[in-house]
Design an enzyme around this catalytic site. Structure first.
Site, PDB file in Angstrom:
ATOM      1  CG  ASP A  36      -2.339   0.460   0.833  1.00  0.00           C
ATOM      2  OD1 ASP A  36      -2.481   1.668   0.556  1.00  0.00           O
ATOM      3  OD2 ASP A  36      -3.292  -0.339   0.827  1.00  0.00           O
ATOM      4  CG  HIS A  85      -5.567   3.719   0.772  1.00  0.00           C
ATOM      5  ND1 HIS A  85      -5.054   2.454   0.537  1.00  0.00           N
ATOM      6  CD2 HIS A  85      -6.824   3.702   0.272  1.00  0.00           C
ATOM      7  CE1 HIS A  85      -5.956   1.720  -0.079  1.00  0.00           C
ATOM      8  NE2 HIS A  85      -7.052   2.449  -0.251  1.00  0.00           N
ATOM      9  CB  SER A 262      -9.343   0.244  -0.385  1.00  0.00           C
ATOM     10  OG  SER A 262      -8.772   0.519  -1.633  1.00  0.00           O
TER      11      SER A 262
END
Length: 329
Positions: A36, A85, A262
């Protein structure tokens, strides 16, 4: 301090608490590699559940620096470029539980995260490359990760080097788990669309497909976890980086606006890891990637039947811990 009960509706949708009650003593601690954006191992809600990780990008920060990559001169992060994120995704896997702080990860302190930074600035865009993704997949497999979480995707097929790396990971016993995509259309993003990968879409709290979640009218290994909706709005929350940088201001220690496939994928990844640990406790060995996919798809809410909108349906974590037909034959 935050109230962990705010995650309960999403975890309840996959019957997670019932699965936690069935864990028992687990003699091994599976690893979920999270490929990520960026990570902060000093976050107060991590406390040892994240391994040291690795920066697989050529951003100049060094292999041990998981900070957001500095943008090149003349560029800056925007609202669409979100280094928080990665921490948010990883938090749903392994944020520390039972510490009276923040959120509990799905792994309930039985799963470790291997954070792998793969996003950096590529020709003025905050993204990744096939070579970096392939290197990260191989690294995760070589480190013995049971699962590689890929909350990322491309609308077009990826280069052969990524497909070869997926095959390598599978051959080493690492299951790739990938987000289905947030376009709200028929057709999964890649790598979720590749054979051998467990694809994960998003459901609303009522169990129907989220309005943004990609689906597949062609049968594939697709399951759902509750991860929000756009209209009407449903959001969940997880960790954020909690550390500011000269070139990027974090969302804080936690963010309350997460929505998307996600954040469905890490729920499936952590459940897969719990199943690995439970399988090891019973048989003295972990299940193969094929066995993990079979367990999670066949115990999901659609009863082993494939639906074009929801795949095999919402995960049923409780069944994955107890099923004697597909999980513990």
């Amino acid at each position: 301090m935050l109230d962990a009960s705010r995650l309960q509706p999403y975890y309840r949708a996959i019957h997670l608490e019932a699965a936690w009650d069935r864990l028992g003593t687990l003699p091994c601690t599976p690893i979920v590699a999270v490929l990520d954006t960026a990570f902060n191992l000093d976050h107060p809600d991590v406390q040892g559940n994240f391994l040291s990780g690795r920066n697989l990008t050529p951003d100049g920060l060094g292999p041990n620096d998981l900070s957001p990559s500095p943008p090149p001169q003349g560029y800056a992060y925007t609202d669409q470029d979100n280094p928080d994120h990665g921490q948010g995704v990883a938090g749903l896997v392994a944020a520390v539980a039972d510490n009276n702080r923040g959120i509990p990860g799905v792994g309930l302190n039985r799963v470790k995260v291997l954070p792998l930074k793969v996003f950096y600035w590529v020709e003025g865009s905050y993204s990744s490359t096939s070579d970096v993704l392939a290197s990260a997949l191989r690294y995760a497999a070589d480190q013995g990760a049971a699962v590689a979480n890929l909350s990322l995707g491309s609308p077009t097929p990826m280069d052969g080097v990524v497909q070869q790396a997926l095959g390598y990971a599978l051959s080493k016993g690492t299951l790739p788990v990938a987000a289905s995509g947030n376009d709200g259309r028929d057709g999964l993003r890649y790598p979720a669309a590749y054979p051998g990968v467990l694809a994960v879409g998003s459901a609303k709290l009522d169990g129907t497909r989220s309005d943004f979640s990609n689906y597949s009218t062609q049968p594939t290994d697709l399951v759902l976890a509750a991860a929000g909706n756009r209209n009407p709005l449903e959001i969940l929350w997880s960790l954020a980086l909690g550390r500011n940088y000269p070139y990027y201001q974090t969302l804080g220690e936690y963010d309350y606006r997460w929505v998307g496939t996600s954040f469905a994928a890490p729920q499936a990844s952590a459940l897969a890891a719990l199943y690995v640990a439970k399988h090891y406790a019973r048989y003295g060995r972990g299940p193969s990637p094929d066995q993990i996919r079979l367990c999670l798809t066949q115990t999901a809410a659609n009863g082993g039947n494939y639906d074009p909108q929801t795949g095999y349906g919402l995960l049923r974590a409780d069944r994955a811990m107890t099923d004697t037909t597909y999980c513990f034959p």
